[in-house]
Design a protein around this motif. Structure first.
Motif, PDB file in Angstrom:
ATOM      1  N   GLU A 122       0.719  -0.982  -0.022  1.00 57.48           N
ATOM      2  CA  GLU A 122      -0.034  -0.178   0.137  1.00 57.48           C
ATOM      3  C   GLU A 122       0.974   1.387   0.052  1.00 57.48           C
ATOM      4  O   GLU A 122       0.488   2.113  -0.744  1.00 57.48           O
ATOM      5  CB  GLU A 122      -1.024   0.042   1.406  1.00 57.48           C
ATOM      6  CG  GLU A 122      -2.153  -1.011   1.368  1.00 57.48           C
ATOM      7  CD  GLU A 122      -1.553  -2.301   1.833  1.00 57.48           C
ATOM      8  OE1 GLU A 122      -0.276  -2.482   1.875  1.00 57.48           O
ATOM      9  OE2 GLU A 122      -2.260  -3.357   1.669  1.00 57.48           O
ATOM     10  N   GLY A 178      -1.206   4.121   4.702  1.00 57.98           N
ATOM     11  CA  GLY A 178      -1.759   3.094   3.729  1.00 57.98           C
ATOM     12  C   GLY A 178      -3.045   2.277   4.462  1.00 57.98           C
ATOM     13  O   GLY A 178      -3.494   1.075   3.614  1.00 57.98           O
ATOM     14  N   ARG A 191      -5.935   0.321   4.975  1.00 59.85           N
ATOM     15  CA  ARG A 191      -7.208  -0.292   4.049  1.00 59.85           C
ATOM     16  C   ARG A 191      -8.424  -0.987   5.109  1.00 59.85           C
ATOM     17  O   ARG A 191      -7.916  -1.548   6.044  1.00 59.85           O
ATOM     18  CB  ARG A 191      -6.857  -1.277   3.061  1.00 59.85           C
ATOM     19  CG  ARG A 191      -6.051  -0.470   2.208  1.00 59.85           C
ATOM     20  CD  ARG A 191      -5.941  -1.438   0.996  1.00 59.85           C
ATOM     21  NE  ARG A 191      -4.891  -2.598   1.044  1.00 59.85           N
ATOM     22  CZ  ARG A 191      -5.462  -3.731   0.932  1.00 59.85           C
ATOM     23  NH1 ARG A 191      -6.642  -4.105   0.914  1.00 59.85           N
ATOM     24  NH2 ARG A 191      -4.693  -4.927   1.208  1.00 59.85           N
ATOM     25  N   ILE A 239      -6.267   5.169   0.208  1.00 57.28           N
ATOM     26  CA  ILE A 239      -6.788   3.792  -0.542  1.00 57.28           C
ATOM     27  C   ILE A 239      -7.709   3.205   0.605  1.00 57.28           C
ATOM     28  O   ILE A 239      -7.583   1.833   0.429  1.00 57.28           O
ATOM     29  CB  ILE A 239      -5.657   3.178  -1.317  1.00 57.28           C
ATOM     30  CG1 ILE A 239      -4.430   2.814  -0.097  1.00 57.28           C
ATOM     31  CG2 ILE A 239      -5.176   4.040  -2.421  1.00 57.28           C
ATOM     32  CD1 ILE A 239      -3.489   1.985  -0.783  1.00 57.28           C
ATOM     33  N   TRP A 256      -9.864   0.474  -1.007  1.00 59.73           N
ATOM     34  CA  TRP A 256      -9.405  -0.465  -2.193  1.00 59.73           C
ATOM     35  C   TRP A 256      -9.306  -2.032  -1.522  1.00 59.73           C
ATOM     36  O   TRP A 256      -8.789  -1.970  -0.527  1.00 59.73           O
ATOM     37  CB  TRP A 256      -7.960   0.004  -2.615  1.00 59.73           C
ATOM     38  CG  TRP A 256      -8.059   0.936  -3.682  1.00 59.73           C
ATOM     39  CD1 TRP A 256      -8.880   1.857  -4.126  1.00 59.73           C
ATOM     40  CD2 TRP A 256      -6.833   1.398  -4.548  1.00 59.73           C
ATOM     41  NE1 TRP A 256      -8.272   2.773  -4.968  1.00 59.73           N
ATOM     42  CE2 TRP A 256      -7.223   2.527  -5.225  1.00 59.73           C
ATOM     43  CE3 TRP A 256      -5.382   0.952  -4.918  1.00 59.73           C
ATOM     44  CZ2 TRP A 256      -6.279   3.232  -6.365  1.00 59.73           C
ATOM     45  CZ3 TRP A 256      -4.556   1.523  -5.531  1.00 59.73           C
ATOM     46  CH2 TRP A 256      -5.308   2.620  -6.473  1.00 59.73           C
ATOM     47  N   SER A 291      -7.426  -5.826  -1.968  1.00 53.05           N
ATOM     48  CA  SER A 291      -5.958  -6.312  -2.544  1.00 53.05           C
ATOM     49  C   SER A 291      -5.840  -6.401  -3.953  1.00 53.05           C
ATOM     50  O   SER A 291      -4.692  -5.871  -4.226  1.00 53.05           O
ATOM     51  CB  SER A 291      -5.683  -7.653  -1.857  1.00 53.05           C
ATOM     52  OG  SER A 291      -5.806  -7.607  -0.453  1.00 53.05           O
ATOM     53  N   VAL A 347      -4.864  -2.992  -5.168  1.00 54.09           N
ATOM     54  CA  VAL A 347      -3.613  -2.707  -4.844  1.00 54.09           C
ATOM     55  C   VAL A 347      -2.319  -3.318  -6.070  1.00 54.09           C
ATOM     56  O   VAL A 347      -1.718  -2.716  -6.388  1.00 54.09           O
ATOM     57  CB  VAL A 347      -3.134  -2.924  -3.540  1.00 54.09           C
ATOM     58  CG1 VAL A 347      -1.714  -2.736  -3.236  1.00 54.09           C
ATOM     59  CG2 VAL A 347      -4.017  -2.111  -2.587  1.00 54.09           C
TER      60      VAL A 347
END
Ligand code: SF4
Length: 266
Positions: A68, A166, A168, A194, A197, A199, A202
């Motif tokens: 990330e 990063g 998530r 993100i 998002w 995996s 990413v």
């Protein structure tokens, strides 16, 4: 009116008196909820530009070179977002992580501020608990985390009004969002561009832009933290199984990975 424009308008409309109140009251919960409602569909690019416009030069980015993090590093570089990039060198990271830091410094000329544990604090816990204290008991592990990660993180964020992370949704169980109040660091804003998002998104970004990533993922790791405390995952294991696996109680109830996900993540 775009959602970003609306979020800016809401941000600008914050009562000024609130900003000078106690640290913990820099932001109110309703303000954060409102920002999250407005930004939940925004692109990471727009969120990063919003962050820069509102918080630079007091905007920082905590980069530990996870998958990330390299996505965000690449996005910020592409957009020219002005933020201090910092890296916490705990002293116990994998060689693959150090190699990646050097790749970004040498090939991409990134300025990366490195924070290390306080020398005296580190010597103190090593003398008290031994050089591999993490396996001894939970308290010794937490003391190690405090000296190697938490205290340097607090130093790195000193003076910041906001920091980019990063984080998530897939990896957190508590309700957060694109923005969150960081109560551990004086109530500043944590920004997770993100957050929504998965995996696959990413990995798609990494492949599409062919950016260097941490090779630990190719070995089955889901987390690229310290070497003694992270291991590769096997089919059916949760992300939490890869970290501090010898401790009974896990801090987070993280998702179980299917075999395909192990290979995609790893
Ligand atoms: Fe220490 Fe392990 Fe925490 Fe790293 S993750 S700081 S090695 S206890």
């Amino acid at each position: 009116m775009s959602s970003m424009t609306k979020s800016m308008a809401r941000y600008d409309a914050r009562p000024k008196a609130k900003q000078s109140e106690l640290y913990e009251e820099r932001w109110t919960v309703p303000q954060i909820e409102n920002l999250n409602d407005l930004m939940c569909h925004d692109r990471p690019e727009d969120i990063l530009l919003w962050a820069e416009e509102n918080f630079s030069p007091k905007l920082k980015f905590s980069c530990q070179f996870s998958m990330e993090d390299v996505v965000l590093l690449h996005l910020m570089h592409r957009l020219g977002v002005q933020a201090e990039v910092f890296f916490l060198d705990t002293g116990r990271l994998h060689q693959e992580t150090y190699d990646l830091v050097e790749t970004y410094r040498e090939q991409f000329h990134f300025d990366i501020n490195v924070y290390t544990p306080d020398t005296q604090g580190l010597a103190g816990i090593l003398s008290k608990n031994g050089v591999n204290p993490f396996y001894r008991n939970r308290q010794a592990r937490q003391e190690c985390c405090f000296v190697r990660k938490m205290e340097p993180m607090a130093r790195a964020l000193d003076g910041a009004d906001a920091w980019v992370s990063g984080q998530r949704q897939e990896y957190v169980t508590n309700a957060t969002g694109v923005v969150a109040i960081d109560s551990l660091h004086g109530g500043i804003l944590q920004i997770n561009p993100i957050y929504y998002w998965d995996s696959a998104a990413v990995w798609e970004y990494v492949r599409q832009h062919q950016i260097p990533y941490n090779r630990l993922y190719d070995q089955g790791f889901a987390s690229v933290g310290c070497s003694p405390c992270n291991r590769p995952l096997h089919e059916g294991e949760s992300v939490a199984d890869g970290t501090w696996w010898w401790e009974d109680a896990k801090e987070n109830d993280l998702p179980v990975l299917k075999n395909s996900e192990v290979h995609r993540v790893g």
